[in-house]
Design a protein around this motif. Structure first.
Motif, short mmCIF file in Angstrom:
data_model
loop_
_atom_site.label_atom_id
_atom_site.label_comp_id
_atom_site.label_asym_id
_atom_site.label_seq_id
_atom_site.Cartn_x
_atom_site.Cartn_y
_atom_site.Cartn_z
N LYS A 127 0.84 -1.20 0.00
CA LYS A 127 0.00 0.00 0.00
C LYS A 127 0.88 1.25 0.00
O LYS A 127 1.91 1.29 0.67
CB LYS A 127 -0.90 0.03 1.25
N PHE A 128 0.45 2.27 -0.72
CA PHE A 128 1.15 3.55 -0.71
C PHE A 128 0.87 4.28 0.60
O PHE A 128 -0.26 4.30 1.08
CB PHE A 128 0.70 4.43 -1.88
N MET A 129 1.90 4.88 1.17
CA MET A 129 1.73 5.74 2.33
C MET A 129 1.20 7.10 1.87
O MET A 129 1.77 7.73 0.97
CB MET A 129 3.06 5.92 3.06
N THR A 130 0.10 7.56 2.45
CA THR A 130 -0.50 8.84 2.05
C THR A 130 -0.94 9.60 3.29
O THR A 130 -0.99 9.06 4.40
CB THR A 130 -1.73 8.61 1.15
N LYS A 131 -1.26 10.85 3.08
CA LYS A 131 -1.86 11.65 4.14
C LYS A 131 -3.36 11.37 4.19
O LYS A 131 -3.97 10.99 3.19
CB LYS A 131 -1.60 13.14 3.90
N LYS A 132 -3.94 11.57 5.35
CA LYS A 132 -5.37 11.33 5.51
C LYS A 132 -6.16 12.47 4.91
O LYS A 132 -5.83 13.64 5.08
CB LYS A 132 -5.71 11.18 6.99
N ARG A 133 -7.22 12.10 4.21
CA ARG A 133 -8.08 13.08 3.57
C ARG A 133 -8.94 13.79 4.62
O ARG A 133 -9.34 13.21 5.63
CB ARG A 133 -8.99 12.37 2.57
N LEU A 134 -9.22 15.09 4.37
CA LEU A 134 -10.07 15.85 5.29
C LEU A 134 -11.47 15.25 5.33
O LEU A 134 -12.01 14.80 4.32
CB LEU A 134 -10.16 17.30 4.83
N ASN A 135 -12.06 15.23 6.52
CA ASN A 135 -13.42 14.71 6.66
C ASN A 135 -14.44 15.59 5.95
O ASN A 135 -15.45 15.12 5.45
CB ASN A 135 -13.79 14.57 8.13
N ASN A 136 -14.18 16.90 5.93
CA ASN A 136 -15.07 17.84 5.27
C ASN A 136 -14.74 17.87 3.78
O ASN A 136 -13.71 18.39 3.36
CB ASN A 136 -14.89 19.23 5.89
N GLU A 137 -15.62 17.27 2.97
CA GLU A 137 -15.36 17.15 1.53
C GLU A 137 -15.26 18.52 0.85
O GLU A 137 -14.44 18.72 -0.04
CB GLU A 137 -16.48 16.33 0.88
N ARG A 138 -16.08 19.47 1.28
CA ARG A 138 -16.05 20.79 0.66
C ARG A 138 -14.72 21.49 0.96
O ARG A 138 -14.14 22.11 0.07
CB ARG A 138 -17.22 21.64 1.17
N ARG A 139 -14.24 21.40 2.18
CA ARG A 139 -12.96 22.02 2.52
C ARG A 139 -11.81 21.36 1.76
O ARG A 139 -10.87 22.03 1.33
CB ARG A 139 -12.72 21.91 4.03
N PHE A 140 -11.90 20.04 1.57
CA PHE A 140 -10.87 19.35 0.80
C PHE A 140 -10.87 19.82 -0.65
O PHE A 140 -9.81 20.05 -1.24
CB PHE A 140 -11.10 17.83 0.87
N THR A 141 -12.06 19.97 -1.21
CA THR A 141 -12.17 20.45 -2.60
C THR A 141 -11.64 21.87 -2.72
O THR A 141 -10.89 22.18 -3.67
CB THR A 141 -13.64 20.40 -3.06
N GLN A 142 -11.99 22.74 -1.79
CA GLN A 142 -11.52 24.11 -1.83
C GLN A 142 -9.99 24.18 -1.71
O GLN A 142 -9.34 24.91 -2.46
CB GLN A 142 -12.16 24.93 -0.70
N GLY A 143 -9.44 23.42 -0.77
CA GLY A 143 -7.99 23.43 -0.61
C GLY A 143 -7.27 22.87 -1.81
O GLY A 143 -6.23 23.40 -2.23
N SER A 144 -7.81 21.80 -2.39
CA SER A 144 -7.18 21.19 -3.56
C SER A 144 -7.21 22.14 -4.76
O SER A 144 -6.21 22.29 -5.48
CB SER A 144 -7.88 19.88 -3.91
N LEU A 145 -8.36 22.78 -4.99
CA LEU A 145 -8.48 23.69 -6.14
C LEU A 145 -7.59 24.93 -5.96
O LEU A 145 -7.09 25.48 -6.94
CB LEU A 145 -9.93 24.11 -6.32
N GLU A 146 -7.39 25.36 -4.71
CA GLU A 146 -6.49 26.48 -4.48
C GLU A 146 -5.06 26.13 -4.87
O GLU A 146 -4.35 26.93 -5.48
CB GLU A 146 -6.55 26.90 -3.01
N ILE A 147 -4.64 24.91 -4.56
CA ILE A 147 -3.30 24.46 -4.95
C ILE A 147 -3.20 24.31 -6.46
O ILE A 147 -2.21 24.73 -7.08
CB ILE A 147 -2.97 23.12 -4.25
N VAL A 148 -4.22 23.72 -7.08
CA VAL A 148 -4.24 23.58 -8.54
C VAL A 148 -4.19 24.94 -9.22
O VAL A 148 -3.48 25.13 -10.22
CB VAL A 148 -5.49 22.79 -8.98
N HIS A 149 -4.93 25.91 -8.67
CA HIS A 149 -4.91 27.27 -9.21
C HIS A 149 -3.50 27.84 -9.22
O HIS A 149 -3.03 28.41 -10.21
CB HIS A 149 -5.83 28.16 -8.39
#
Length: 357
Positions: free
Chosen positions: A255-277
């Protein structure tokens, strides 16, 4: 376009006693299997998008320093690396461009390996399938011209002229029936092959940017670009998935070692899109006017792709938009006249100032 509206209304008056006989409004006599997404040999939605993605992944977009140097140098260089399947030339306000699709991925990779960066220290050393042809390297231009294959060159200059409003007006006046008029409007307004290719090309460029961290990321177009009702000047809606379903279901003892995903899906989406931006803004060429709208009901990143000449809206895990696009694609595949009708109603609403789009 008021001539078109007048002709359309005149045709309706002349034929009001025979609408049932008109082939546009005649009911289908053959029952339709509503459980299938393949009609009369046409591609399913997944097959269509996969085919376009495959074309895009074998393509490269080249900005030309001068159209005059195209024939003497660039076409010779392109064929040195492998067989070219399709080639388009077009002109935008930013300059002349060429979109090349190779027969195979190896040929494209060979071309990419032959490219280099500008020598100035101000450039960021990223490598994408968006290149700039200077035409200044003499050794490359001395390649033997007789080795060049017979290229399937498509120039968009004549096609753009045929798709002008004046050209549509002339064609509509020569049309013999409502059916012909509606078909003409559809052909005039729909996305061309080049515009469709460029939209999928933008998807694959963003995928490659993210593939270092997310090897199985998917950037897929949805909305009018793929549902069969897209216009030549419509925006490009993109959906970002960090992992496709095939690899999500894969099982292994490692298994790949990864960080745990945020429980709040909306906050995860917002944070991810900010990085992509920020990544798009810093590293991907020919993108401008980047704006993040993260507090919207559906967070998006807006940008303009100069080489494709299209406004883009990038969202994340918007599966509803993809499913709706597939549904409309099925509707448009039931009968070609569905597209004719939709494009005609939309054009009448536009020229009558009922709506502005």
């Amino acid at each position: 376009m008021r001539i078109f509206v007048g002709l359309f209304k005149q045709s309706i008056v002349c034929r009001r006693h025979s609408f049932v006989k008109n082939d546009v409004f005649r009911r289908h006599s053959t029952p339709i299997n509503c459980y299938s997404t393949r009609f009369d040999g046409k591609l399913t939605f997944d097959q269509f998008t996969s085919l376009r993605k495959a074309e895009a992944r074998k393509s490269v977009l080249i900005h030309l320093a001068s159209r005059a140097r195209l024939e003497n140098g660039l076409l010779n260089i392109c064929t040195q690396h492998g067989p070219v399947k399709q080639l388009f030339t077009y002109t935008l306000s930013s300059g002349d461009h060429m979109l090349i699709e190779y027969e195979d991925r190896d040929s494209l990779e060979s071309l990419m390996k032959s490219a280099c960066h500008f020598s100035n220290l101000e450039r960021i050393p990223v490598e994408t399938r968006v290149l700039y042809y200077t035409g200044s390297t003499g050794s490359l231009q001395k390649k033997k011209k007789q080795n060049r294959q017979n290229l399937p060159l498509v120039s968009m200059a004549g096609q753009d002229k045929d798709r002008s409003e004046d050209g549509l007006q002339r064609s509509l006046q020569k049309a013999e029936s409502i059916s012909d008029q509606m078909s003409l409007v559809h052909r005039h307004e729909k996305l061309s092959d080049l515009h469709a290719r460029l939209r999928f090309f933008v998807c694959t460029v963003i995928e490659e940017m993210l593939s270092g961290l997310f090897p199985h990321t998917l950037v897929s177009p949805f909305g009018s670009s793929v549902n069969g009702f897209g216009k030549k000047n419509s925006d490009l809606d993109l959906n970002l998935e960090l992992e496709d379903l095939v690899h999500l279901k894969k099982e292994s003892e490692l298994k790949f070692m990864t960080k745990k995903r945020l429980n709040n899906e909306r906050r995860f989406t917002q944070g991810s899109l900010e990085i992509v931006h920020n990544m798009l803004k810093m590293f991907v060429p020919q993108l401008s006017n980047l704006v993040s709208i993260l507090n919207a009901r559906v967070p998006i990143v807006k940008f303009y792709h100069q080489g494709a000449d299209v406004e883009c809206d990038l969202t994340m895990t918007n599966r509803t938009g993809t499913l709706m696009s597939e549904l409309l694609y099925v509707f448009s595949s039931l009968d070609d006249r569905v597209k004719d009708l939709v494009f005609t109603v939309r054009k009448i609403a536009q020229v009558s100032l009922i709506v502005l789009f």
